[in-house]
Scaffold this active site. Structure first.
Site, PDB file in Angstrom:
ATOM      1  N   ASP A 128      64.972 -24.904  59.263  1.00 57.43           N
ATOM      2  CA  ASP A 128      65.770 -26.125  59.218  1.00 57.43           C
ATOM      3  C   ASP A 128      66.139 -26.607  60.612  1.00 57.43           C
ATOM      4  OD1 ASP A 128      67.466 -28.201  57.971  1.00 57.43           O
ATOM      5  OD2 ASP A 128      69.105 -27.013  58.811  1.00 57.43           O
ATOM      6  N   MET A 131      68.053  -6.463  47.344  1.00 58.13           N
ATOM      7  CA  MET A 131      68.141  -7.916  47.142  1.00 58.13           C
ATOM      8  C   MET A 131      69.026  -8.569  48.202  1.00 58.13           C
ATOM      9  SD  MET A 131      66.015  -8.536  44.859  1.00 58.13           S
ATOM     10  CE  MET A 131      66.328 -10.290  44.900  1.00 58.13           C
ATOM     11  N   GLU A 132      70.099  -7.905  48.576  1.00 57.29           N
ATOM     12  CA  GLU A 132      70.974  -8.448  49.612  1.00 57.29           C
ATOM     13  C   GLU A 132      70.237  -8.551  50.942  1.00 57.29           C
ATOM     14  OE1 GLU A 132      73.514  -7.315  46.293  1.00 57.29           O
ATOM     15  OE2 GLU A 132      71.814  -6.340  47.250  1.00 57.29           O
ATOM     16  N   CYS A 138      71.964  -9.990  39.176  1.00 59.36           N
ATOM     17  CA  CYS A 138      72.128  -9.103  40.338  1.00 59.36           C
ATOM     18  C   CYS A 138      73.603  -8.689  40.394  1.00 59.36           C
ATOM     19  CB  CYS A 138      71.728  -9.862  41.598  1.00 59.36           C
ATOM     20  SG  CYS A 138      71.560  -8.842  43.050  1.00 59.36           S
ATOM     21  N   HIS A 139      73.848  -7.396  40.547  1.00 61.25           N
ATOM     22  CA  HIS A 139      75.216  -6.890  40.577  1.00 61.25           C
ATOM     23  C   HIS A 139      75.950  -7.360  41.832  1.00 61.25           C
ATOM     24  CE1 HIS A 139      73.379  -4.062  37.717  1.00 61.25           C
ATOM     25  NE2 HIS A 139      74.588  -4.003  37.198  1.00 61.25           N
TER      26      HIS A 139
END
Length: 181
Positions: A152, A137-138, A62-63
């Site tokens: 969590d 993707m980010e 991934c860039h």
């Protein structure tokens, strides 16, 4: 990595969402800000932003992209008697397009809707940049890590919490043009 050197720099935006299904107890813990670890949504927001900025370190090939903006928004709604506490719409209508189709097949949502209990948290991550490659993707990493952080922080009071789906709901910019669900 794919060579993007020949592509034109353009303004790009991507929006991804993650859905977290929570119990009544977790809903109360979040809305009353009574979690022992701190403010669930504040910590999840910071985690999502940090994660989006670190995507190229987490996803091979991934860039690395200089981001202009990362924004994490939350929509927490209790399911009460087959309706949303916020606005009174039916749950199946409340989260369109987030919860349509077979995305949640086999998840807890159908039981929650029929039973009139629990809550749905939709996490939206919006990312923008001016670059030669997109920021989908980010946005996905930001929404995913925010959802994982909620899990969590709530697992002590809701062992059945479920991250139901994560997906891109919008992208614009670049040669591929725009896409929206």
């Amino acid at each position: 990595m794919v060579d993007v050197g020949g592509k034109v720099v353009s303004d790009r935006v991507a929006i991804a969402q993650s859905v977290v299904l929570l119990s009544d107890t977790a809903y109360t813990t979040i809305t009353e800000n009574s979690n022992r670890k701190g403010s669930v949504l504040t910590v999840a927001q910071i985690a999502g932003i940090q994660a989006a900025k670190q995507t190229s370190h987490l996803i091979p090939l991934c860039h690395q992209i200089n981001l202009n903006k990362v924004q994490i928004d939350f929509n927490l709604q209790a399911v009460v008697n087959n309706s949303s506490e916020l606005g009174g719409s039916r749950t199946s209508d409340m989260l369109v397009p987030e919860l349509t189709g077979n995305v949640l097949e086999g998840s807890r949502i159908s039981n929650m809707v029929r039973g009139g209990q629990g809550s749905v948290l939709v996490i939206t991550c919006t990312v923008s940049c001016s670059a030669r490659t997109g920021v989908e993707m980010e946005a996905l990493v930001g929404a995913s890590v925010a959802a994982l952080t909620v899990y969590d922080m709530c697992k002590a009071v809701d062992k059945g919490a479920e991250i139901a789906c994560t997906r891109v709901v919008h992208k614009s910019g670049g040669k591929g043009g725009s896409y929206s669900l």
